[in-house]
Design an enzyme around this catalytic site. Structure first.
Site, PDB file in Angstrom:
ATOM      1  N   ASP A  16     -12.674 -28.135  32.729  1.00  0.00           N
ATOM      2  CA  ASP A  16     -11.273 -27.903  32.331  1.00  0.00           C
ATOM      3  C   ASP A  16     -10.969 -26.526  31.745  1.00  0.00           C
ATOM      4  O   ASP A  16     -10.267 -26.428  30.722  1.00  0.00           O
ATOM      5  CB  ASP A  16     -10.839 -28.985  31.326  1.00  0.00           C
ATOM      6  CG  ASP A  16     -10.874 -30.388  31.922  1.00  0.00           C
ATOM      7  OD1 ASP A  16     -11.348 -30.543  33.048  1.00  0.00           O
ATOM      8  OD2 ASP A  16     -10.437 -31.339  31.240  1.00  0.00           O
ATOM      9  N   ASP A  58      -8.164 -31.051  34.494  1.00  0.00           N
ATOM     10  CA  ASP A  58      -7.229 -32.057  34.030  1.00  0.00           C
ATOM     11  C   ASP A  58      -6.017 -31.897  34.953  1.00  0.00           C
ATOM     12  O   ASP A  58      -5.504 -30.779  35.104  1.00  0.00           O
ATOM     13  CB  ASP A  58      -6.864 -31.705  32.575  1.00  0.00           C
ATOM     14  CG  ASP A  58      -6.632 -32.916  31.701  1.00  0.00           C
ATOM     15  OD1 ASP A  58      -7.168 -34.002  32.010  1.00  0.00           O
ATOM     16  OD2 ASP A  58      -5.908 -32.774  30.696  1.00  0.00           O
ATOM     17  N   HIS A  60      -2.724 -33.828  35.585  1.00  0.00           N
ATOM     18  CA  HIS A  60      -1.832 -34.929  35.242  1.00  0.00           C
ATOM     19  C   HIS A  60      -0.534 -34.933  36.049  1.00  0.00           C
ATOM     20  O   HIS A  60       0.048 -33.864  36.279  1.00  0.00           O
ATOM     21  CB  HIS A  60      -1.430 -34.838  33.765  1.00  0.00           C
ATOM     22  CG  HIS A  60      -2.566 -34.969  32.800  1.00  0.00           C
ATOM     23  ND1 HIS A  60      -3.506 -35.969  32.875  1.00  0.00           N
ATOM     24  CD2 HIS A  60      -2.884 -34.237  31.691  1.00  0.00           C
ATOM     25  CE1 HIS A  60      -4.360 -35.834  31.867  1.00  0.00           C
ATOM     26  NE2 HIS A  60      -4.014 -34.793  31.139  1.00  0.00           N
ATOM     27  N   SER A  66      -0.878 -39.856  28.462  1.00  0.00           N
ATOM     28  CA  SER A  66      -1.393 -39.140  27.279  1.00  0.00           C
ATOM     29  C   SER A  66      -0.332 -38.247  26.645  1.00  0.00           C
ATOM     30  O   SER A  66      -0.571 -37.662  25.589  1.00  0.00           O
ATOM     31  CB  SER A  66      -2.613 -38.299  27.659  1.00  0.00           C
ATOM     32  OG  SER A  66      -2.240 -37.137  28.371  1.00  0.00           O
ATOM     33  N   HIS A  77       0.676 -31.225  29.262  1.00  0.00           N
ATOM     34  CA  HIS A  77      -0.276 -30.157  29.595  1.00  0.00           C
ATOM     35  C   HIS A  77      -0.888 -30.447  30.962  1.00  0.00           C
ATOM     36  O   HIS A  77      -0.950 -31.601  31.390  1.00  0.00           O
ATOM     37  CB  HIS A  77      -1.384 -30.077  28.529  1.00  0.00           C
ATOM     38  CG  HIS A  77      -2.213 -31.322  28.464  1.00  0.00           C
ATOM     39  ND1 HIS A  77      -1.811 -32.436  27.753  1.00  0.00           N
ATOM     40  CD2 HIS A  77      -3.374 -31.673  29.063  1.00  0.00           C
ATOM     41  CE1 HIS A  77      -2.697 -33.397  27.896  1.00  0.00           C
ATOM     42  NE2 HIS A  77      -3.661 -32.977  28.698  1.00  0.00           N
ATOM     43  N   LYS A 102      -9.062 -34.808  37.686  1.00  0.00           N
ATOM     44  CA  LYS A 102      -9.179 -36.063  36.931  1.00  0.00           C
ATOM     45  C   LYS A 102      -7.908 -36.365  36.147  1.00  0.00           C
ATOM     46  O   LYS A 102      -7.062 -35.489  35.964  1.00  0.00           O
ATOM     47  CB  LYS A 102     -10.385 -36.016  35.998  1.00  0.00           C
ATOM     48  CG  LYS A 102     -10.231 -34.968  34.933  1.00  0.00           C
ATOM     49  CD  LYS A 102     -11.447 -34.945  34.049  1.00  0.00           C
ATOM     50  CE  LYS A 102     -11.344 -33.813  33.056  1.00  0.00           C
ATOM     51  NZ  LYS A 102     -10.142 -33.872  32.213  1.00  0.00           N
ATOM     52  N   GLU A 109      -5.712 -42.685  30.865  1.00  0.00           N
ATOM     53  CA  GLU A 109      -6.336 -41.462  30.371  1.00  0.00           C
ATOM     54  C   GLU A 109      -7.748 -41.411  30.937  1.00  0.00           C
ATOM     55  O   GLU A 109      -8.379 -42.453  31.161  1.00  0.00           O
ATOM     56  CB  GLU A 109      -6.370 -41.458  28.831  1.00  0.00           C
ATOM     57  CG  GLU A 109      -7.011 -40.217  28.203  1.00  0.00           C
ATOM     58  CD  GLU A 109      -6.378 -38.888  28.662  1.00  0.00           C
ATOM     59  OE1 GLU A 109      -6.485 -38.551  29.862  1.00  0.00           O
ATOM     60  OE2 GLU A 109      -5.814 -38.178  27.811  1.00  0.00           O
ATOM     61  N   ALA A 137     -12.610 -29.535  26.353  1.00  0.00           N
ATOM     62  CA  ALA A 137     -12.912 -29.197  24.975  1.00  0.00           C
ATOM     63  C   ALA A 137     -14.147 -29.989  24.535  1.00  0.00           C
ATOM     64  O   ALA A 137     -14.327 -31.113  24.946  1.00  0.00           O
ATOM     65  CB  ALA A 137     -11.719 -29.573  24.088  1.00  0.00           C
ATOM     66  N   CYS A 141     -13.135 -33.649  26.627  1.00  0.00           N
ATOM     67  CA  CYS A 141     -13.606 -33.785  28.015  1.00  0.00           C
ATOM     68  C   CYS A 141     -15.066 -33.387  28.203  1.00  0.00           C
ATOM     69  O   CYS A 141     -15.766 -33.986  29.015  1.00  0.00           O
ATOM     70  CB  CYS A 141     -12.671 -33.046  28.950  1.00  0.00           C
ATOM     71  SG  CYS A 141     -11.079 -33.923  29.053  1.00  0.00           S
TER      72      CYS A 141
HETATM   73  C1  VGL Z   1      -8.514 -32.640  27.237  1.00  0.00           C
HETATM   74  C2  VGL Z   1      -7.043 -33.358  25.635  1.00  0.00           C
HETATM   75  C3  VGL Z   1      -6.197 -33.859  26.617  1.00  0.00           C
HETATM   76  C4  VGL Z   1      -9.794 -31.919  27.572  1.00  0.00           C
HETATM   77  C5  VGL Z   1      -7.699 -33.139  28.220  1.00  0.00           C
HETATM   78  O1  VGL Z   1      -9.902 -31.362  28.683  1.00  0.00           O
HETATM   79  O2  VGL Z   1     -10.694 -31.880  26.703  1.00  0.00           O
HETATM   80  N1  VGL Z   1      -8.185 -32.771  25.954  1.00  0.00           N
HETATM   81  N2  VGL Z   1      -6.550 -33.738  27.905  1.00  0.00           N
HETATM   82 ZN    ZN Z   2      -5.182 -34.140  29.453  1.00  0.00          ZN
END
Ligand code: VGL
Ligand code: ZN
Length: 196
Positions: A16, A58, A60, A66, A77, A102, A109, A137, A141
């Site tokens: 990500d 990510d 979405h 989420s 995001h 994903k 989620e 992060a 993830c």
């Molecule tokens: C993530 C928060 C929401 C990540 C993804 O990639 O760590 N964190 N969506």
């Molecule tokens: Zn996300």
């Protein structure tokens, strides 16, 4: 120092590294951009040995569960097709990178790159037994991807220098690292990599 070999059954999973997760994006990870030059060095090592590089993203839909609008914890995001969902422009992904999208289901989620993506099967087909995981992060993830890799029976190597966390609660990233290591992950930095 831990020495971990870039064996022929290794793959790199870049998690990500997208515009929304670095400063200037919609859900910035503090200092998230710092992982880019470090990941580029890991990518170079893997490409140099002809090993697979996977980049998760990510991805979405605009009404993802989420998002705060649906009672979730996050601002919108990484909405599919937007600038924020694009990979960081300085990330040097190889031409034959395997992109794994994903959290595409509006009602679910999915923090792990393995969740609902077929990634485990794909890696097995490639003969991969050891995955090196870094990106964003650490406390979301990256953590869930590492824990799932172990669950699916892969060796998991956490790239400490190539990961950064959100730390919604102070200490979340440090706890996440302890949790991954307790589950069997090996935490390394670039110096520990035995390229051979
Ligand atoms: C993530 C928060 C929401 C990540 C993804 O990639 O760590 N964190 N969506
Ligand atoms: Zn996300």
């Amino acid at each position: 120092m831990v020495r971990v070999g870039l064996t022929s059954w290794s793959a790199l999973i870049v998690v990500d590294v997208q515009n929304d997760f670095v400063p200037g994006g919609a859900l910035p990870v503090p200092n998230g951009h710092e992982v880019v030059p470090i990941l580029n060095r890991y990518i170079e090592a893997f490409v140099g040995k002809g090993l697979p590089v996977i980049a998760t993203r990510d991805w979405h839909p605009p009404n993802h569960i989420s998002f705060k609008s649906r009672g979730g914890p996050w601002p919108p995001h990484c909405v599919q097709g937007t600038w924020g969902a694009e990979f960081h422009p300085e990330l040097k992904l190889p031409k034959d990178v395997i992109i794994v999208s994903k959290a595409t289901d509006p009602d679910r989620e999915a923090y792990s790159g393995f969740e609902g993506t077929g990634l485990a099967e794909r890696l097995r087909e490639l003969g991969v037994k050891r995955v090196f995981v870094g990106g964003l992060a650490t406390d979301y993830c990256v953590k869930h991807t590492v824990l799932d890799a172990l669950k699916y029976g892969f060796e998991a190597i956490l790239l400490l220098d190539a990961s950064r966390g959100v730390d919604v609660n102070p200490g979340d990233s440090a706890r996440a690292i302890r949790e991954m290591v307790a589950a069997g992950a090996i935490a390394i930095t670039l110096d520990d990599l035995l390229v051979g």
